[in-house]
Enzyme design. Structure first.
Site, PDB file in Angstrom:
ATOM      1  N   SER A 134       0.803  -1.223   0.000  1.00 35.26           N
ATOM      2  CA  SER A 134       0.000   0.000   0.000  1.00 35.26           C
ATOM      3  C   SER A 134       0.834   1.270   0.000  1.00 35.26           C
ATOM      4  CB  SER A 134      -0.931   0.017   1.215  1.00 35.26           C
ATOM      5  OG  SER A 134      -0.196  -0.033   2.421  1.00 35.26           O
ATOM      6  N   TYR A 135       2.139   1.171   0.181  1.00 34.12           N
ATOM      7  CA  TYR A 135       2.980   2.370   0.149  1.00 34.12           C
ATOM      8  C   TYR A 135       3.066   2.872  -1.294  1.00 34.12           C
ATOM      9  CZ  TYR A 135       4.632   1.096   4.876  1.00 34.12           C
ATOM     10  OH  TYR A 135       4.725   0.776   6.208  1.00 34.12           O
TER      11      TYR A 135
END
Length: 340
Positions: free
Chosen positions: A61-62
Site C-alpha cells: 500500500s505504500y
C-alpha cells in the site's frame, strides 16, 4: 550494527531496519513523507548496507506498490545479501476483494509483491492490519501455503490488538501451523500504549516486536519543541503524521533537548537509543528522506544511554495506563510486574 533474534524464530535481524515508505511519493499522502526515486533509493540502500542495516521494510500500500518497485530496483543484483519485509491488508483498489486478508487476497497480494520487488521470495510477510471479517484459520492456512511454496520465509502481523494476536497464536497452535514470529507496532517516547498489553504478550509468547514510527511521525526529529512549531517543510506540519497532545510532546522534547546538549547526540539518536533498549524489541524501522538523515539515525545503534538518562526519559514520557492496566498496577503490582 547489532543483530537480534526475531521473536521465537532463528532469524537474525539488524537492530535498525530501513523503512521505505518514503520511496516513490506516488499518492498525496505518501508524497508528504517523501519522494525518493530509484537513483536516490539505491544510494540509501548502499549507505544502510555499509552500516550493517541489511533489512528493508515496505508494504504493497505504500504509494500503491511504487515503494516496492523502487526497492526492488535498488536491491537488484544483491538481493540474497539482504532481508526484505513487506505487508498486505490495506486497500489497494475499489473492489470488495482489494482490501483485507482473505486467502485469495493474501495469495494474490504476495504474487503482486514478488513481481514488483523482482524477487522469488519475501523474508518476512506481514498482515498489515487485523481483518475481523476473515476467519483467523483462513489467514493462517494462506500464509502456510505461501511458506510451503517457498514464496515467504516467515510471517508476521502489524497493528493487532492483544486479543487479535493471541487468537491467531492459539489458532496456529491448534492447527499445527507456523505462528507469526513478529508484530510491527507504533511505539515511541510520546506513544507508550504498546507497553500495557502488547509488550508483555510479545515477551510471554516469544513474538518479536518491530517498531514503526519511532520518532512519532517526525515529531521527535529535533526540529519541534516548546516554542518551536513544526517547520513548513516538515512532515509533522502536514496531516501525514500522528496527533500527540502538546503537554506530552513538550515534556519529552524538553528533556530530549537537554540530553542532546549534555551528550552531544542528536534528539532523534537519543529517542531511537531509548527504543532500542526497551524489552522485547527485535528491531526499529527508521525512515529517511536523504543520506544525512539516514546517517544520523543509523548512528543511534552505537549509543548506550545511562540508567539515569533512561529513568529520566521514562519519567518524562510516563502516562496513566487505560483500564484494566492501571487497576492491575495499583492493586496487584507484585503479581503484574512491568516487563524487563
Amino acid at each position: 550494527m547489532q543483530y537480534r533474534t526475531l521473536g521465537g524464530s532463528g532469524l537474525k535481524v539488524p537492530a535498525l531496519i530501513l523503512g521505505t515508505a518514503t520511496f516513490g511519493g506516488g499518492t498525496d499522502f505518501f508524497r508528504k513523507w517523501g519522494e525518493t526515486d530509484a537513483r536516490e533509493a539505491s544510494a540509501l540502500v548502499d549507505l544502510a548496507r555499509d552500516a550493517g542495516c541489511t533489512m528493508f521494510d515496505t508494504a504493497d500500500s505504500y504509494s500503491r506498490g511504487l515503494s516496492e518497485e523502487i526497492l526492488g530496483q535498488a536491491v537488484r543484483g544483491r538481493r540474497h545479501d539482504l532481508l526484505i519485509a513487506t505487508k498486505t491488508g490495506m486497500a489497494m483498489g475499489p473492489g470488495p476483494n482489494d482490501v483485507g486478508t482473505a486467502r485469495s487476497r493474501i495469495i494474490r497480494s504476495c504474487e503482486d509483491s514478488l513481481r514488483r520487488l523482482g524477487t522469488d521470495y519475501i523474508d518476512l510477510y506481514q498482515l498489515h492490519a487485523f481483518d475481523a471479517v476473515t476467519p483467523v484459520d483462513e489467514m493462517l492456512h494462506a500464509l502456510d501455503s505461501l511458506t510451503r511454496a517457498g514464496k515467504i520465509r516467515y510471517a508476521g502481523v502489524s497493528n493487532y490488538s492483544g486479543w487479535h494476536l493471541m487468537k491467531m497464536l492459539a489458532a496456529a497452535d491448534r492447527l499445527g501451523l507456523p505462528r507469526p514470529v513478529s508484530h510491527q507496532v507504533y511505539y515511541s517516547l510520546v506513544a507508550r500504549d504498546f507497553e500495557w498489553e502488547l509488550m508483555p504478550l510479545g515477551l510471554d509468547q516469544s513474538v518479536g516486536t518491530l517498531v514503526w514510527s519511532p520518532l512519532a511521525g517526525a515529531r521527535l526529529s529535533g526540529r519541534i519543541g516548546r516554542n518551536r512549531p513544526a517547520p513548513a517543510d516538515s512532515r509533522a506540519a502536514t496531516d501525514a503524521t500522528w496527533a500527540v497532545p502538546d503537554d506530552r510532546l513538550y515534556a519529552v522534547t524538553d528533556l530530549l533537548d537537554a540530553l542532546a546538549a549534555e551528550t552531544g547526540h542528536s534528539v532523534p539518536q537519543i529517542a531511537l537509543a531509548w527504543g532500542l533498549g526497551r524489552p522485547g524489541i527485535s528491531g526499529i524501522v527508521i525512515g529517511a528522506r536523504n543520506a544525512d538523515q539516514l546517517r544520523n539515525n543509523l548512528a543511534a545503534a552505537d549509543i548506550t544511554l545511562t540508567a539515569d538518562q533512561i529513568a529520566r526519559l521514562d519519567a518524562a514520557s510516563d502516562t496513566t495506563p487505560a483500564y484494566p492496566y492501571w487497576h492491575q498496577r495499583r492493586t496487584m503490582s507484585d503479581r503484574n510486574p512491568p516487563p524487563v
